[in-house]
Design a protein around this motif. Structure first.
Motif, PDB file in Angstrom:
ATOM      1  N   SER A   1      39.602  55.158  54.029  1.00  0.00           N
ATOM      2  CA  SER A   1      39.360  53.725  54.245  1.00  0.00           C
ATOM      3  C   SER A   1      40.322  53.162  55.270  1.00  0.00           C
TER       4      SER A   1
ATOM      5  N   SER B   1      36.372  47.759  44.901  1.00  0.00           N
ATOM      6  CA  SER B   1      37.065  48.990  45.282  1.00  0.00           C
ATOM      7  C   SER B   1      37.294  49.119  46.783  1.00  0.00           C
ATOM      8  N   ILE B   2      36.866  48.141  47.564  1.00  0.00           N
ATOM      9  CA  ILE B   2      37.095  48.177  49.014  1.00  0.00           C
ATOM     10  C   ILE B   2      38.433  47.506  49.306  1.00  0.00           C
TER      11      ILE B   2
ATOM     12  N   ASP C   1      32.149  51.802  49.414  1.00  0.00           N
ATOM     13  CA  ASP C   1      33.018  51.483  48.277  1.00  0.00           C
ATOM     14  C   ASP C   1      33.324  52.705  47.407  1.00  0.00           C
TER      15      ASP C   1
ATOM     16  N   ARG D   1      37.890  45.065  54.044  1.00  0.00           N
ATOM     17  CA  ARG D   1      36.925  44.011  53.739  1.00  0.00           C
ATOM     18  C   ARG D   1      37.035  42.859  54.736  1.00  0.00           C
TER      19      ARG D   1
ATOM     20  N   ALA E   1      27.548  48.724  50.119  1.00  0.00           N
ATOM     21  CA  ALA E   1      28.416  48.886  48.956  1.00  0.00           C
ATOM     22  C   ALA E   1      27.740  48.263  47.752  1.00  0.00           C
TER      23      ALA E   1
ATOM     24  N   LEU F   1      32.494  44.973  45.779  1.00  0.00           N
ATOM     25  CA  LEU F   1      33.576  44.787  46.741  1.00  0.00           C
ATOM     26  C   LEU F   1      34.940  45.117  46.142  1.00  0.00           C
TER      27      LEU F   1
ATOM     28  N   VAL G   1      26.149  44.079  50.394  1.00  0.00           N
ATOM     29  CA  VAL G   1      26.690  44.323  49.058  1.00  0.00           C
ATOM     30  C   VAL G   1      25.623  43.947  48.036  1.00  0.00           C
TER      31      VAL G   1
END
Length: 816
Positions: free
Chosen positions: A449, A489-490, A438, A495, A484, A487, A367
């Motif tokens: 997802s 939008s995950i 993401d 996650r 990504a 984080l 990230v």
């Protein structure tokens, strides 16, 4: 006396309870005598029981699936034949040869007292099926027609003895004739079982007559084909004969291609694959269907594509590699400068893998902002581990089928990206980089997802089920790396399945080393320059970093260096006397133009109400000047500078803290009702937010209230509570770099962030005085300029005319 009367004479009263023996692809008919070889233990025991206890009577029934060794009750047909054992002969290999005589057809039910142990034969209660005579006139006509066809059939079937033909011709009952003819026909056992289950004698003979005509036609075609092939065949060429025979058969059936040859080729490929028994059996069934289809049909192409996909996948094919941790370390260092945490995590995995050999691949998530090297470090990991590298971009993916594939009910269905990647790399243990995880979205076609939950879970992905394949595929050996930018939008479940490793961005010192070790050499080579033709000083690179780029990564820096190379190439080509182009800090502006960015610098002198704060952005750290002025008013607080909700709340919390400490500052309790306070952060077009400006806001407000300047050589960061505690913050490394760049001498940081100083380069720490603080009081004592040692009691001599209205009448400056 009829045939039925003769049969009745042989039936015993206790024939209703008999041992059962199942048959494979054989159907026993009444009035027929059949020799069988018996090898299963349960069948042998049933025969022995029939001889010893049941007057040699036994119940024979055909099983639905011939491959079943021990069929259950529901895996047997409902109608069988009560038979008599005429003769039994034991053979040396343990099997027995038994001669059976069929007596009558019957239904059956397993007795409740039957033992359930594996290997024991069941005892069944049989219920005789009475035969329905049917229409007599139609029966006589069928008998004559069947007898005529039997003669034609006997001419083509040399195995039918003349004695059997005479015996069948003497039968005058439709049911008896049907039962006698059926065992001699070369049809599958399902058709024979159907004939056994027809109780109407005339309808049974009609069904048998239909099969008899079909066999005669097949025999005629076979004879014609053999005659054609025989004329083309050369002597002693057996292979040629078989091939030509197949061609002739397909030509007779109107087929151009030879699906049998293709099916044989596919079966060879299947036998060479290392795959699970379930998948192998499924593939074999599909190939069997393919063999029976015409190549011109649309279903043939669909089925062939599916079989090709199954056989092209690298089932169990692993790329062997030497896991040398020293080599892996050198490869990672050769490709990337810095990024110590990702490198350390990969080396740990390689070390464990070299010990246990069968460790499941981890799921790492890098990230960080764009340009910091998330995807390129994934490539280096694959090179360090000597594995294949596959990149899958998930940006903008909104269809679940992109991950799990389409079901074969759709036209043009294909597997998902994961299966596509494995087919392309030809190994089952690659490094797969799922880029921009993401940036997936959701619509009516599903949530990709959610589909990734199965892929990225080590407890589930050993049996990943792609919708197109509809087979369990093992992904546990794959090393998954996701990237990504944020984080937020995950989804939390996704996650939770990943190990988060943050790449916050590069410091100026790191960018300088990256430029010298990687970027300059790369761009010189791409622009046809040598090291002697273009020389760039360290100060010139720093000037480019500070005034021509504003980023966390190094993409813009590489573009600016490429611009330098183009300018140098122009000079060398245009002016033949120029052999080298030196780039210094002073010459950067002449080559790249007017600087694009500026960084905040500390104030030239200490001022009242002006404090230097520290901010973190995705492009690195920045100095944040906070200004506070007082005006006569009614207690309004004005906050400007495009501050976010968090910073606005920090300003209100700082003011509440000061109001609660008004006695300590010598202010009236209601001082805030007589003034308006305006808090402003310059560069109002730039949005600002974050929980680390509370201390700086409080210092600016106190400075304005007491008319005491804030030292211009200090900077501070930290959130404030209503009780004056200083809370920890993030991004300390970037903030200290901004302080160092802005020529700040002293930095106040939260005491709980003192542990983070280990991650700050030594060349930055040696030029800064770091002061860990726990409360705002310590910051005020050292950041405000006054003659006393305690800034909270600097006295009334400094108070401005406006602030004089706020001070209590009885307040006196303490003596020191």
């Amino acid at each position: 006396m009829t045939d039925n009367d003769a049969l009745e004479r042989d039936i015993q009263p206790d024939d209703s309870v008999l041992p059962l023996m199942s048959l494979r692809e054989v159907v026993m008919f009444p009035r027929s005598i059949v020799p069988l070889f018996v090898g299963r233990d349960a069948s042998i025991k049933a025969i022995e029981s029939a001889i010893a206890l049941h007057d040699k009577h036994i119940f024979l029934v055909t099983q639905r699936s011939p491959e079943k060794e021990k069929p259950e009750a529901d895996e047997l047909f409902a109608v069988g034949t009560v038979s008599r054992i005429l003769q039994m002969l034991r053979l040396p290999d343990g099997t027995i040869k038994v001669l059976f005589e069929g007596l009558y057809r019957a239904n059956w039910n397993i007795l409740p007292t039957d033992p359930a142990d594996a290997g024991d034969f069941p005892l069944v209660r049989v219920d005789r099926l009475e035969e329905v005579p049917g229409d007599a006139g139609e029966g006589d006509a069928l008998i004559r027609a069947a007898n005529e066809s039997l003669e034609a059939y006997a001419r083509s079937n040399k195995k039918l003895a003349p004695e059997s033909l005479l015996a069948m011709a003497a039968l005058r009952e439709p049911g008896a004739l049907a039962d006698a003819v059926m065992p001699h026909l070369k049809v599958d056992f399902e058709r024979k079982q159907r004939a056994l289950e027809i109780s109407d004698a005339v309808k049974r003979l009609e069904y048998v007559y239909e099969l008899l005509l079909g066999e005669i036609e097949i025999a005629s075609i076979e004879k014609r084909v053999k005659g054609r092939v025989k004329g083309q065949m050369e002597k002693n060429q057996r292979e040629y004969y078989l091939n030509e025979q197949m061609k002739a058969i397909h030509k007779e059936m109107g087929r151009e291609d030879d699906p049998a040859a293709e099916a044989l080729e596919l079966e060879k490929r299947l036998d060479a694959k290392i795959m699970s028994d379930e998948s192998r059996e499924r593939a074999r069934k599909e190939i069997k269907k393919l063999r029976q289809m015409q190549p011109s049909s649309a279903e043939y192409t669909v089925l062939r594509n599916y079989v090709d996909w199954v056989l092209d996948l690298p089932w169990g094919v692993l790329k062997e590699s030497e896991l040398d941790i020293s080599r892996s370390r050198s490869v990672l260092d050769e490709d990337h400068y810095g990024l110590e945490k990702p490198k350390e995590r990969i080396l740990e995995y390689i070390a464990v893998q070299s010990l246990v050999k069968t460790m499941k691949g981890p799921i790492l998530c890098f990230v960080g902002p764009p340009g910091v090297g998330k995807t390129s470090i994934a490539k280096s990991i694959a090179r360090a581990m000597d594995r294949e590298f596959v990149r899958i971009s998930l940006g903008g993916v909104r269809d679940e089928a992109e991950i799990r594939g389409h079901r074969r009910t759709y036209v043009g269905a294909l597997p998902g990206k994961i299966i596509h990647s494995l087919r392309r790399c030809e190994f089952n243990n690659p490094v797969i980089c799922l880029d921009e995880v993401d940036k997936m979205s959701t619509d009516f076609r599903g949530d990709p997802s959610a589909a990734l939950l199965e892929v990225l879970d080590p407890e589930q992905n050993y049996a990943f089920n792609d919708h197109y394949l509809d087979l369990d595929y093992d992904l546990s050996k794959v090393f998954f790396i996701t990237t990504a930018n944020t984080l937020d939008s995950i989804p939390l479940p996704l996650r939770d399945r990943m190990e988060i490793i943050r790449l916050p961005g590069y410091l100026e010192t790191e960018k300088l080393k990256i430029a010298k070790q990687f970027l300059l050499g790369k761009q010189r080579e791409q622009h046809g320059l040598t090291e002697e033709q273009l020389t760039v000083s360290d100060n010139a690179v720093l000037e480019i970093i500070r005034r021509y780029t504003r980023e966390a990564g190094v993409r813009s820096l590489e573009r600016e260096i490429a611009a330098l190379c183009r300018k140098a190439a122009m000079k060398i080509v245009e002016d033949k006397t120029v052999t080298t182009v030196p780039v210094t800090r002073q010459s950067v502006a002449a080559l790249l133009g007017v600087p694009k960015f500026r960084h905040e610098q500390r104030e030239d002198k200490s001022q009242v109400g002006v404090t230097t704060g520290l901010a973190w952005t995705q492009m690195g750290g920045e100095l944040l000047l906070i200004e506070v002025v007082l005006m006569s008013g009614s207690g309004k607080v004005e906050i400007t500078g495009k501050l976010g909700e968090v910073m606005q709340e920090s300003a209100r919390a700082a003011l509440s803290y000061l109001r609660s400490r008004s006695d300590l500052f010598g202010l009236k309790r209601d001082f805030h009702k007589e003034i308006d306070i305006h808090v402003h952060v310059p560069e109002g077009a730039t949005p600002k937010d974050g929980p680390s400006a509370g201390v700086a806001l409080a210092t600016s407000i106190v400075s304005a209230l007491l008319n005491i300047p804030v030292r211009n050589d200090v900077a501070m960061t930290g959130e404030i509570t209503l009780r004056g505690r200083v809370l920890p913050i993030g991004g300390l490394r970037e903030k200290l770099l901004a302080a160092h760049r802005g020529l700040v001498g002293t930095v106040f940081i939260p005491a709980e962030n003192e542990k983070d100083l280990k991650e700050v380069p030594e060349e930055i720490l040696k030029d800064l005085k770091i002061v860990p603080v726990e409360t705002v009081d310590i910051v005020l004592e050292q950041a405000l300029e006054c003659g006393s040692s305690n800034a909270l009691f600097c006295g009334r001599d400094n108070i401005s005319p406006l602030s004089d209205l706020l001070v209590k009448e009885e307040y006196q400056r303490p003596t020191h």
